[in-house]
Each structure stands twice: as structure tokens, then as C-alpha cells.
Design a protein around this motif. Sequence first.
Motif, PDB file in Angstrom:
ATOM      1  N   ASP A 275       0.851  -1.191   0.000  1.00 39.37           N
ATOM      2  CA  ASP A 275       0.000   0.000   0.000  1.00 39.37           C
ATOM      3  C   ASP A 275       0.884   1.238   0.000  1.00 39.37           C
ATOM      4  O   ASP A 275       1.695   1.445   0.904  1.00 39.37           O
ATOM      5  N   ASP A 276       0.704   2.079  -1.023  1.00 38.14           N
ATOM      6  CA  ASP A 276       1.572   3.246  -1.207  1.00 38.14           C
ATOM      7  C   ASP A 276       0.911   4.508  -0.651  1.00 38.14           C
ATOM      8  O   ASP A 276       0.753   5.501  -1.344  1.00 38.14           O
ATOM      9  N   GLY A 277       0.509   4.453   0.633  1.00 35.65           N
ATOM     10  CA  GLY A 277      -0.058   5.629   1.281  1.00 35.65           C
ATOM     11  C   GLY A 277      -1.480   5.933   0.867  1.00 35.65           C
ATOM     12  O   GLY A 277      -1.861   7.116   0.774  1.00 35.65           O
ATOM     13  N   SER A 278      -2.280   4.910   0.617  1.00 31.60           N
ATOM     14  CA  SER A 278      -3.658   5.126   0.169  1.00 31.60           C
ATOM     15  C   SER A 278      -4.477   5.892   1.204  1.00 31.60           C
ATOM     16  O   SER A 278      -4.284   5.750   2.418  1.00 31.60           O
TER      17      SER A 278
ATOM     18  N   ARG B 147       3.893  -1.530   3.908  1.00 37.64           N
ATOM     19  CA  ARG B 147       3.745  -0.084   3.740  1.00 37.64           C
ATOM     20  C   ARG B 147       5.110   0.569   3.903  1.00 37.64           C
ATOM     21  O   ARG B 147       6.000   0.026   4.566  1.00 37.64           O
ATOM     22  N   HIS B 148       5.271   1.742   3.324  1.00 34.05           N
ATOM     23  CA  HIS B 148       6.481   2.515   3.548  1.00 34.05           C
ATOM     24  C   HIS B 148       6.472   3.072   4.970  1.00 34.05           C
ATOM     25  O   HIS B 148       5.398   3.266   5.561  1.00 34.05           O
ATOM     26  N   PRO B 149       7.645   3.322   5.540  1.00 34.98           N
ATOM     27  CA  PRO B 149       7.684   3.902   6.887  1.00 34.98           C
ATOM     28  C   PRO B 149       6.824   5.155   6.976  1.00 34.98           C
ATOM     29  O   PRO B 149       6.902   6.051   6.125  1.00 34.98           O
ATOM     30  N   GLY B 150       5.972   5.206   7.993  1.00 37.88           N
ATOM     31  CA  GLY B 150       5.080   6.339   8.172  1.00 37.88           C
ATOM     32  C   GLY B 150       3.862   6.304   7.266  1.00 37.88           C
ATOM     33  O   GLY B 150       3.056   7.242   7.275  1.00 37.88           O
ATOM     34  N   GLY B 151       3.730   5.246   6.458  1.00 36.02           N
ATOM     35  CA  GLY B 151       2.578   5.141   5.572  1.00 36.02           C
ATOM     36  C   GLY B 151       2.558   6.176   4.462  1.00 36.02           C
ATOM     37  O   GLY B 151       1.490   6.505   3.934  1.00 36.02           O
TER      38      GLY B 151
END
Length: 296
Positions: free
Chosen positions: A40-43, A66-70
Motif C-alpha cells: 500500500d503506497d499511502g492510500s 507499507r512505507h515507513p510512516g505510511g
Amino acid sequence: MTSPSISVIVIVYDGASFLDEAIMSVRGQTCQDYELLIVDDGSTDDSLAIAERHRLAHPHRIRVLRHPGGVNRGMSASRNLGIAHAQGDFVAFLDADDVWLPRKLEEQVAILRAEPSCGLVYGRALIWRSWRTARAEDDFYYDLGVEPGRMYAAPQLFLRQLRNVDQTPTTSGAMLRRSLITQVGGFEDVFRGMFEDQVFFAKALLAAPAYVSDATWFRYRQHPASATARSAAAGADHLWRMRYLRWLAERLAEFPGADLQRAAVRAEMRQARRSHARRRALQIVRRLRRPWRASR
């Protein structure tokens, strides 16, 4: 589960409308020797909730990353995150708005196992419009551009990619050896959106032979919210393509036959500039003619 043969990577950014269908097309594969990594790329919509629902139903097979911090980091960084967590010897990507046909994994992994020197395999993409219209005649294929059912040594398909991006691999349609992805350094994070796939496949096609099949393994959904459609609507395709070609010209020294390939890239850049100039001139002529026609 024990280490799977295939790692499936689905990236999603605000793709709740189609994500469930994409995931179900993975779960419905005839080959079940896979793991599914959903990135998930910050959806900001329900994409993460949909992904988590599938993870909870199949925690032994599905992981959500997810990337760190969403945060949102773009397509390339998201695919690289999935690659970093992949365990399989083979990797297949699926965009969150596309769907696979049931035998995709089974048939592609069989080809790669039968061709040990082959780095990747791809087939035809069904350009899928009938999901909205319910008319099968609205769907079509682009020409593969080469004879199918055989392997092509590098850089044959790379040179074809330069001339026609519609006749090259797509992320949803290909399968690659993870060793090849590692060899070429994965996706380029600086390409967050358009042409990020072309950059990646250019590197892969320069580094290893590829098998081209006549089979249809996925449906490429056409809709106005896709990255491709948004770029076309904004008139940005030429800028993205020139950025891609400039990147190639700078990086080709890393690959065998660099002089020949650099010459081909420069020729394509000149052709792209001429084609863009002609289109711009036609647009200006049309605008100038409109008031005259209206006055008659």
C-alpha cells in the motif's frame, strides 16, 4: 507456508475500486505455489482495509507492506519494497486495476523452468474495455511485433521497445527471475509514475534473454483514472518519454554494446522530437482555423 517458488507483488494507491478483483484473480490461480505481497503506497481510501481483509483470511500466504510512516513514494519505490521482501525464485507483478487469467502463474513458471537461460517471459495483453461496456468487441490486442513462441537474446527486444512501447512487456503480464531483478537493481525510484515500467524492462531486456508467448495471461483494464489515461489527458506523454530516453542515454554505458544502443537511443530521441513538433504544429493550425470556420 514453506518458501514459495513465486512472489506476487501488487502495489496499490487509492485503488479500492478494483483491488479486490485483482487479489481474487491471484487467489484463483491454478498454481498455488506463491506468496502475495500487497504494497500500500499511502492510500487514503479503503485500499489498506481491503488488503488487510485478505491478509487476515490467508495469513500464511499474504503479507501487507507499507512505507515507513505510511507515506506515498510512487510506483517504483513500492515495487522495490515488495521485491525486498520477496522469497520466491520467480517474481510476478500485478497492477491493482488489472486481473490475471487463471493459468498465468502455472504456464509462465513452466516456461522459465524449461528455459534456464531465459530471464523473463511475457505474452499478449488484452486491452480490456468490455468491463464497462459488456461488449466483447470493444476489447483488442496490440501486435506483439515479433514471432511468438520463442526466446530472444538481448538486446533484440530492447531495440524494439525503443520504437514501440506497445510491443514490449508490461508489469502485469510478465514473470521474471528474482536473480535478474537483483542483477539490474530493480526499479528506479526517481520514476514515480509514467515510464517506470519501461525503464525497468529496458534494463531487463538489455541484461537477459526473454521468451515471448502468444498466450493471453491478463486483462489490462482501461479507465480514465489510470496513470496512463491521466498522462494522456494532460498531454504529458512526450515529456515522460523524453525523460525516459535521456535516462537511457546516460545509463547505457553499464550494459554490453553500449555504443550501438546509445546511437539507437539518440536516433529515437530525434524522431520523438520531430513527431512532437509535427503534432504541435497541427494543433496550432487547427486552433487558427477555428475562428475562420465559425465566421463562414
